[in-house]
Design a protein around this motif. Sequence first.
Motif, PDB file in Angstrom:
ATOM      1  N   ASP A   2       0.827  -1.214   0.000  1.00 35.27           N
ATOM      2  CA  ASP A   2       0.000   0.000   0.000  1.00 35.27           C
ATOM      3  C   ASP A   2       0.858   1.259   0.000  1.00 35.27           C
ATOM      4  N   ARG A   3       2.127   1.114  -0.385  1.00 34.09           N
ATOM      5  CA  ARG A   3       3.004   2.274  -0.303  1.00 34.09           C
ATOM      6  C   ARG A   3       3.452   2.802  -1.655  1.00 34.09           C
ATOM      7  N   VAL A   4       3.443   1.952  -2.668  1.00 33.32           N
ATOM      8  CA  VAL A   4       3.869   2.419  -3.990  1.00 33.32           C
ATOM      9  C   VAL A   4       2.745   2.155  -4.992  1.00 33.32           C
ATOM     10  N   HIS A   5       2.841   2.792  -6.138  1.00 31.59           N
ATOM     11  CA  HIS A   5       1.846   2.640  -7.198  1.00 31.59           C
ATOM     12  C   HIS A   5       1.735   1.165  -7.587  1.00 31.59           C
ATOM     13  N   PRO A   6       0.500   0.664  -7.815  1.00 28.60           N
ATOM     14  CA  PRO A   6       0.343  -0.779  -8.078  1.00 28.60           C
ATOM     15  C   PRO A   6       1.266  -1.316  -9.173  1.00 28.60           C
ATOM     16  N   TRP A   7       1.450  -0.561 -10.244  1.00 27.63           N
ATOM     17  CA  TRP A   7       2.296  -1.097 -11.316  1.00 27.63           C
ATOM     18  C   TRP A   7       3.776  -1.001 -10.984  1.00 27.63           C
ATOM     19  N   SER A   8       4.174   0.037 -10.212  1.00 29.32           N
ATOM     20  CA  SER A   8       5.569   0.082  -9.734  1.00 29.32           C
ATOM     21  C   SER A   8       5.803  -1.121  -8.829  1.00 29.32           C
TER      22      SER A   8
ATOM     23  N   LEU B  96      14.329   2.722  -1.650  1.00 28.84           N
ATOM     24  CA  LEU B  96      13.862   1.805  -0.603  1.00 28.84           C
ATOM     25  C   LEU B  96      13.788   2.513   0.744  1.00 28.84           C
ATOM     26  N   LEU B  97      14.864   3.212   1.095  1.00 32.72           N
ATOM     27  CA  LEU B  97      14.904   3.877   2.395  1.00 32.72           C
ATOM     28  C   LEU B  97      13.868   4.999   2.448  1.00 32.72           C
ATOM     29  N   LYS B  98      13.655   5.644   1.284  1.00 32.71           N
ATOM     30  CA  LYS B  98      12.683   6.730   1.236  1.00 32.71           C
ATOM     31  C   LYS B  98      11.275   6.194   1.508  1.00 32.71           C
ATOM     32  N   ILE B  99      10.979   5.056   0.892  1.00 32.15           N
ATOM     33  CA  ILE B  99       9.634   4.492   1.080  1.00 32.15           C
ATOM     34  C   ILE B  99       9.406   4.105   2.532  1.00 32.15           C
ATOM     35  N   PHE B 100      10.415   3.465   3.129  1.00 32.95           N
ATOM     36  CA  PHE B 100      10.159   2.851   4.423  1.00 32.95           C
ATOM     37  C   PHE B 100      10.711   3.611   5.614  1.00 32.95           C
ATOM     38  N   LYS B 101      11.669   4.505   5.384  1.00 29.15           N
ATOM     39  CA  LYS B 101      12.297   5.132   6.546  1.00 29.15           C
ATOM     40  C   LYS B 101      12.048   6.630   6.636  1.00 29.15           C
ATOM     41  N   LEU B 102      11.589   7.267   5.568  1.00 27.17           N
ATOM     42  CA  LEU B 102      11.416   8.712   5.627  1.00 27.17           C
ATOM     43  C   LEU B 102       9.954   9.136   5.581  1.00 27.17           C
ATOM     44  N   SER B 103       9.091   8.239   5.130  1.00 22.68           N
ATOM     45  CA  SER B 103       7.735   8.692   4.849  1.00 22.68           C
ATOM     46  C   SER B 103       6.892   8.879   6.110  1.00 22.68           C
ATOM     47  N   GLU B 104       7.072   8.014   7.103  1.00 20.59           N
ATOM     48  CA  GLU B 104       6.105   8.058   8.193  1.00 20.59           C
ATOM     49  C   GLU B 104       6.688   8.627   9.485  1.00 20.59           C
ATOM     50  N   THR B 105       7.982   8.922   9.461  1.00 25.12           N
ATOM     51  CA  THR B 105       8.578   9.451  10.674  1.00 25.12           C
ATOM     52  C   THR B 105       8.635  10.970  10.577  1.00 25.12           C
TER      53      THR B 105
END
Lengths: 430, 337
Positions: free
Chosen positions: A117-123, B325-334
């Motif tokens: 639920d964090r990236v665009h479905p196709w990405s 990867l780090l941007k998605i999981f480590k920067l977005s919600e903190t």
Amino acid sequence: MTDLFAARSQMAISLGFHIIFAAIGIAMPFLMAVSHWRWLKTKEAVYLDLTKAWSKGVAIFFATGAVSGTVLSFELGLLWPKFMEYAGPISGLPFAWEGAAFFLEAIALGIFLYGWDRVHPWSHWASGVVVGISGVASGLFVICANGWMNAPAGFDWVNGEAVNIDPVAAMFNRAALQQGLHMTLAAFCATGFAVAGIHAIGLLKNPASRFHAGALHIALFIGAVAAILQPLQGDRLAKQTAVLQPAKLAAMESLFHTSKAAPLIIGGIPSEETQTLRYGIEIPGLLSFLAHGDFEAEVTGLDQFPREHWPPVAVTHVAFQIMIAIGGLLAAIGAWSLFALWKNPAWLHSRKALRLFACCAPLGFIAIEAGWTVTEVGRQPWIIYGIMQTKDAVTPMPGLVYPMMLFTGVYLLLAFVVTWLMVRQFRHVG
Amino acid sequence: MWVETIAFFLAISILLYSLLAGADFGAGILEAFAGKDRREEQREIISHAMGPVWEANHVWLILAVVILFMGFPKAFSALSITFHIPLTLMLFGIVLRGCTFTFRHYDAVRDRSHRYYSALFVISSFLTPLMLGVVAGGALLGAAAPLEAGFYAGFVRPWANLFCFSVGVFTCVLFAFLAAVYLIGETRDPAMRGIFTRRAMIANALAILIGVTVFVTAEIDGLALARLFAARVVSVGSMISATVILLPLWIAIRKNRVQMARVLVAVQVGLVLIGWFRLQFPVIINSQIHPWTIYSAAAPEPTLRYLLYALVIGSVIIFPALIYLLKIFKLSETERA
């Protein structure tokens, strides 16, 4: 137990364990990508469930494969420091690329597993495909390094030292491509049939399950295509082995004496003592044809090599027979399955067919282990073919039986736990 | 020139392995001290923090090994022979840590088996950095004796000593410190943040204490570490900077600036490692038999050249992906907290 034998056993156990997880890691992302694609296109919930169920399996297999692969990269030095001292600078390059590919794979897997639920479905879908592509690349790079042990290239051997090193020539050695294709197809074939077999069991229990039916069709299609291509590819690899490593081919076929119109031997138990083979079926001239494309061609036998340079004939021969038998069987079942998928998929759902698929589930992996035994045992006594013997590469550390027992214990435990986890997953979704 | 560049990449790999995977091991160590106080929640936060990144973090170690055996094969061979036992134990830890972490996360059924996963996860989170530190200490100490000296002198004494184990424990504490500060940003609950802040304080105090012990035990085991240290400006400088930076770090933690605190703690631990790199440079493994430096152990030039190409091209592919990867999981919600 001698230290050399302990070291070889530890290496065999570590590789034999890792190869299964590596093969699943190569093929499984593609199965997942097909199911995931169908979910995104059709929005049929069953494909979402399937993608998620498979991704849990992938997570477990990938993690186990990653850490057991790390063990191997250290074990090369821990057990065979002399080998690595010479091989590292010459054939280390594919490992560097493998590191890069594996890195990408690990990153993409993190995004795939946790990014629903964090990236665009196709990405998100693409991240799954990147996992698969980098998995295939990792496998090919590792096989480049293994191919180099079979067909050393990219250096000159002068007075026991390697000079004029060319890492690119070493990486693209003559065995690399054929071995790499063979292993990649094997990964798809074994994984496809294993997954198909598991879902066939699901269908036997619950014939109406759309979930298991969808899974069976995807897995069977991929496994079948690979299984049909594999004998053709295997033939090319055997022809090349006849040229590059005639002793290995002779051991595979228990050909003790160089002969014209050499027969292909099916089954049988060879004896190195008497240099004979018992209980085998001989098809006249066929080995000559398969190895050199001519029924009358001369095939080099073991008699052309000094006795101390023979690989263990019985192990190599029997392992080869197992691989060929399974390969042939899966190719035949694969051809029928593809025909059924095209003509009438209901044939695949008959109880007989489902039982057959269930029985075939472990076969591909048995064939992988057997094939790997052929290539590794068949290269003995050499660790670098014609250059360095295995016994000269082993570490001087005594008591190698203890680390061997430690890793045997760990891998047996992990094999048990992973199997048990899969059963639990299966019961949970089924 | 080639040699130094490859050695630089080796140092970067070890640095990033410590700063990224080190924190994953540290998180496992902290789990051991989770106490009864909201243990399950702490465990959840740790699993959630490690899940997406631990495998990518782990690859830095593989990269370091590949650089070693391709770029400096003779040093790799010597390390593998002398430190066979601690390296084997480290691998044992790596396998168990990775597997039990994943099994715990993906097991479809929650039952007693989770207790075993957790126990093994915690134990292996200690064992791996301990042995990593032991080997690092041993490579500096240089007690490896020729094979004729016997099994104990050749394969045990080089690492089974006070100094090496002090370095091992120091590594554990440092990783736990990293993890505690990183973990503050993984939760928005002030009480949980308080728990991790207290862990960070304890780890920080222990790091100073055990850091001193390392210098003392070095003298006991015959290594004039203080003198070696004082003779190197970079080492002394990084040590002073690492100490000074603790002040802004703790201010950042106090003010709930979690991302700033993460960066500062990474710099702090990074400085400690840089001090150690300078101490070691250019030696890879000291030994009574034959010390190997990056120069004496280096592979021929064509090898180094192609290794460098692979590293540079690999970096161009890897770094953007890693940052993503780090941007998605480590920067977005903190930080939003």
